[in-house]
Write a protein that holds these residues in place. Structure first.
Motif, PDB file in Angstrom:
ATOM      1  N   CYS A  45      41.556  28.465  41.383  1.00  0.00           N
ATOM      2  CA  CYS A  45      42.860  28.948  40.911  1.00  0.00           C
ATOM      3  C   CYS A  45      42.836  30.460  40.881  1.00  0.00           C
ATOM      4  CB  CYS A  45      43.133  28.385  39.521  1.00  0.00           C
ATOM      5  SG  CYS A  45      44.635  29.040  38.782  1.00  0.00           S
ATOM      6  N   VAL A  46      43.777  31.098  41.599  1.00  0.00           N
ATOM      7  CA  VAL A  46      43.824  32.554  41.645  1.00  0.00           C
ATOM      8  C   VAL A  46      45.237  33.014  41.340  1.00  0.00           C
ATOM      9  CG1 VAL A  46      41.956  32.756  43.307  1.00  0.00           C
ATOM     10  CG2 VAL A  46      44.313  32.593  44.112  1.00  0.00           C
ATOM     11  N   GLU A  47      45.363  34.296  40.926  1.00  0.00           N
ATOM     12  CA  GLU A  47      46.668  34.908  40.705  1.00  0.00           C
ATOM     13  C   GLU A  47      46.731  36.163  41.555  1.00  0.00           C
ATOM     14  OE1 GLU A  47      49.006  36.947  36.981  1.00  0.00           O
ATOM     15  OE2 GLU A  47      48.155  34.957  36.710  1.00  0.00           O
ATOM     16  N   ASP A  48      47.787  36.302  42.362  1.00  0.00           N
ATOM     17  CA  ASP A  48      47.934  37.460  43.237  1.00  0.00           C
ATOM     18  C   ASP A  48      48.533  38.622  42.475  1.00  0.00           C
ATOM     19  OD1 ASP A  48      46.962  36.089  45.407  1.00  0.00           O
ATOM     20  OD2 ASP A  48      48.943  35.353  46.019  1.00  0.00           O
ATOM     21  N   VAL A  49      47.954  39.814  42.661  1.00  0.00           N
ATOM     22  CA  VAL A  49      48.431  41.034  42.034  1.00  0.00           C
ATOM     23  C   VAL A  49      48.825  41.998  43.137  1.00  0.00           C
ATOM     24  CG1 VAL A  49      47.865  42.932  40.515  1.00  0.00           C
ATOM     25  CG2 VAL A  49      46.911  40.675  40.067  1.00  0.00           C
ATOM     26  N   PHE A  50      50.070  42.473  43.145  1.00  0.00           N
ATOM     27  CA  PHE A  50      50.575  43.383  44.167  1.00  0.00           C
ATOM     28  C   PHE A  50      50.660  44.791  43.609  1.00  0.00           C
ATOM     29  CE2 PHE A  50      52.112  39.200  45.261  1.00  0.00           C
ATOM     30  CZ  PHE A  50      51.975  39.138  46.635  1.00  0.00           C
ATOM     31  N   ARG A  51      50.139  45.725  44.361  1.00  0.00           N
ATOM     32  CA  ARG A  51      50.266  47.135  44.003  1.00  0.00           C
ATOM     33  C   ARG A  51      50.962  47.834  45.161  1.00  0.00           C
ATOM     34  NH1 ARG A  51      45.066  45.768  42.386  1.00  0.00           N
ATOM     35  NH2 ARG A  51      44.716  45.919  40.141  1.00  0.00           N
ATOM     36  N   GLY A  52      52.101  48.455  44.930  1.00  0.00           N
ATOM     37  CA  GLY A  52      52.876  49.077  46.005  1.00  0.00           C
ATOM     38  C   GLY A  52      53.011  50.573  45.827  1.00  0.00           C
ATOM     39  N   VAL A  53      53.012  51.315  46.933  1.00  0.00           N
ATOM     40  CA  VAL A  53      53.201  52.763  46.919  1.00  0.00           C
ATOM     41  C   VAL A  53      54.324  53.083  47.899  1.00  0.00           C
ATOM     42  CG1 VAL A  53      52.172  55.014  47.314  1.00  0.00           C
ATOM     43  CG2 VAL A  53      50.771  53.144  46.418  1.00  0.00           C
TER      44      VAL A  53
ATOM     45  N   TRP B 207      40.757  32.179  35.121  1.00  0.00           N
ATOM     46  CA  TRP B 207      39.880  32.195  33.945  1.00  0.00           C
ATOM     47  C   TRP B 207      39.555  33.612  33.500  1.00  0.00           C
ATOM     48  CZ3 TRP B 207      35.213  34.636  34.048  1.00  0.00           C
ATOM     49  CH2 TRP B 207      34.648  34.912  35.313  1.00  0.00           C
ATOM     50  N   GLN B 208      39.454  34.522  34.500  1.00  0.00           N
ATOM     51  CA  GLN B 208      39.147  35.912  34.176  1.00  0.00           C
ATOM     52  C   GLN B 208      40.344  36.583  33.493  1.00  0.00           C
ATOM     53  OE1 GLN B 208      37.511  38.032  37.483  1.00  0.00           O
ATOM     54  NE2 GLN B 208      37.311  39.942  36.342  1.00  0.00           N
ATOM     55  N   LEU B 209      41.560  36.277  33.992  1.00  0.00           N
ATOM     56  CA  LEU B 209      42.763  36.822  33.361  1.00  0.00           C
ATOM     57  C   LEU B 209      42.894  36.336  31.919  1.00  0.00           C
ATOM     58  CD1 LEU B 209      45.545  36.624  36.097  1.00  0.00           C
ATOM     59  CD2 LEU B 209      44.739  38.663  34.915  1.00  0.00           C
ATOM     60  N   LYS B 210      42.662  35.056  31.697  1.00  0.00           N
ATOM     61  CA  LYS B 210      42.748  34.499  30.353  1.00  0.00           C
ATOM     62  C   LYS B 210      41.747  35.161  29.416  1.00  0.00           C
ATOM     63  CE  LYS B 210      44.473  29.912  31.637  1.00  0.00           C
ATOM     64  NZ  LYS B 210      44.179  28.460  31.677  1.00  0.00           N
ATOM     65  N   GLN B 211      40.551  35.414  29.944  1.00  0.00           N
ATOM     66  CA  GLN B 211      39.500  36.051  29.137  1.00  0.00           C
ATOM     67  C   GLN B 211      39.907  37.466  28.739  1.00  0.00           C
ATOM     68  OE1 GLN B 211      35.692  36.203  31.072  1.00  0.00           O
ATOM     69  NE2 GLN B 211      34.637  37.010  29.265  1.00  0.00           N
ATOM     70  N   VAL B 212      40.456  38.210  29.699  1.00  0.00           N
ATOM     71  CA  VAL B 212      40.888  39.594  29.423  1.00  0.00           C
ATOM     72  C   VAL B 212      42.019  39.603  28.404  1.00  0.00           C
ATOM     73  CG1 VAL B 212      41.990  41.629  30.415  1.00  0.00           C
ATOM     74  CG2 VAL B 212      40.122  40.500  31.636  1.00  0.00           C
ATOM     75  N   ARG B 213      42.995  38.676  28.592  1.00  0.00           N
ATOM     76  CA  ARG B 213      44.118  38.619  27.659  1.00  0.00           C
ATOM     77  C   ARG B 213      43.672  38.253  26.248  1.00  0.00           C
ATOM     78  NH1 ARG B 213      47.826  35.314  31.985  1.00  0.00           N
ATOM     79  NH2 ARG B 213      48.689  37.128  33.093  1.00  0.00           N
TER      80      ARG B 213
END
Length: 427
Positions: A2-10, A34-40
């Motif tokens: 399970c992954v979550e996509d993060v977009f960074r635009g310039v 799981w990493q996002l949940k841990q950080v939150r």
């Protein structure tokens, strides 16, 4: 996985041959859920710990200031009124935590710190719970003062008196019950005597609320101070009370004689300052020592602007008198908070009667009441600034205690002055 996509635009703007070209550079990265949940969760714990530490720090700071004799200040934010909501008013005042108030001003948010902050959801019991220990101090022989301050319509009388049918009694009636509850608990150790006077300061004239009509107009009440600096009302009728019910009946009589009127800001606006003095004399049945405590309960009339309240004729005269006395109170507060050598107590009868409570020998609590609406922002800021100054004032509260021998000697002197016979063993 399970992954979550993060977009960074310039966004890049470039001019090529007279044409503006927009180039959007996008970076895509994948972070495991799981990493996002841990950080939150870690962030949530950090915020909770910070808030808890911040609150505890304020609490202990206030305890230290209280030990120094600083006047305690509570802030109560009333709920938005129907009239304010109908006018489309926005909420500009909020409670950050138990000790902080934030106000949205034209220059950004402004924060104020107090000993306790109550929101519109706080009950009358919540407010009184933090007041109760001062009642014990009065019975122990200290001079105690609790007073409400704020603009007209900010909820002062509701805080101090309660609603008309007493479904939500305020500090005053709750204090009556608390006094006699404590006396009942200590009835086997002490012999108590409770007496009370009730006054109003109306158009800069002190009036005894135990009398009415022509007698009230003819009776002269003057403010005096004894050798210990304790203020009392000379000429006012003082009645003894043997129960909370009896004391409350006297209170109802006093409120019936008080000046009230309707204004645009309030359906029943107090047109005078209400001052109640409850004196408690207790004799220790073990060692014979006698202590004298005084509990002053003050419901100040609110500051107001005639344009807002629609005051005319007699009401305008009343408003001018109220504003004048509150201005004198503000001068005393400013002088005390600035440690000036001269304190202008004599500029008003209100400041004279509160002389032992502000910069005197009392344990004092101020409850500043404010409206949450942005339409009352100027008055709210003024009230909070005054309350902040009051918080810096230091009183020197001392217990009024006399030994058995001194108490007996005073009793003999009183008998001699009144022509009563004195037994040999009393001398």
């Amino acid at each position: 996985m399970c992954v979550e996509d993060v977009f960074r635009g310039v966004l890049i703007l470039s001019t090529l041959g007279g044409l503006t070209v927009c180039i959007l550079s996008v970076t895509v990265s994948s972070i495991p859920c799981w990493q996002l949940k841990q950080v939150r969760e870690e962030n949530r714990k950090v915020v909770e710990n910070y808030t808890s530490e911040r609150t505890m720090r304020k609490k202990y700071y206030n305890m230290v200031e209280d030990m120094k004799g600083k006047i305690r200040v509570f802030c109560r934010i009333r709920p938005m009124s129907r009239a304010e909501a109908a006018q489309g008013g926005a909420i500009a005042v909020g409670r950050l935590d138990d000790y902080s108030v934030t106000v949205e001003t034209s220059r950004g948010p402004r924060e104020f710190q107090f000993d306790r902050v109550f929101s519109g959801e706080s009950s009358q019991e919540d407010v009184f719970q933090d007041t109760n220990r001062l009642i014990q101090s009065a019975i122990d022989g200290f001079n105690v003062c609790i007073f409400a301050y704020g603009q007209t319509g900010s909820g002062k009388t509701f805080t101090m008196v309660g609603d008309r049918d007493q479904r939500s009694p305020g500090i005053m009636p709750r204090a009556f019950n608390a006094v006699f509850d404590i006396l009942q608990e200590n009835a086997t150790k002490f012999d108590f005597k409770v007496s009370v006077y009730m006054l109003e300061l109306y158009n800069d004239r002190l009036q005894d609320l135990f009398v009415s009509g022509a007698e009230a107009q003819s009776r002269r009440v003057e403010i005096k101070r004894n050798r210990k600096g304790l203020v009392f009302a000379q000429g006012a009728e003082t009645k003894e009370a043997s129960s909370a019910g009896e004391l409350f009946a006297m209170f109802q009589q006093a409120c019936a004689n008080r000046h009230n009127a309707a204004t645009k800001m309030n359906m029943e606006s107090s047109r005078s300052h209400l001052i109640i003095g409850i004196m408690v004399e207790s004799r220790n049945l073990t060692n014979g020592s006698v202590s004298f405590g005084k509990l002053s309960l003050v419901d100040l009339a609110g500051s107001e602007r005639a344009a807002k309240t629609g005051a005319k004729d007699d009401q305008l005269k009343e408003a001018n008198s109220i504003n004048k006395s509150l201005s004198a109170l503000g001068d005393v507060i400013s002088a005390l908070s600035s440690d000036l050598p001269h304190i202008p107590y004599r500029n008003s009868k209100l400041t004279q009667i509160m002389q032992d409570s502000l910069g005197g020998n009392a344990k004092t609590l101020m409850v500043v009441n404010v409206s949450p609406s942005d339409c009352n922002l100027d008055e709210t800021l003024t009230s909070l600034i005054y309350a902040t100054r009051v918080k810096t004032i230091t009183n020197n509260a001392q217990r009024n205690l006399e030994s058995k021998e001194i108490a007996q000697l005073k009793e003999v002197i009183m008998k001699l002055r009144s022509g009563q016979p004195v037994e040999d063993e009393e001398v």
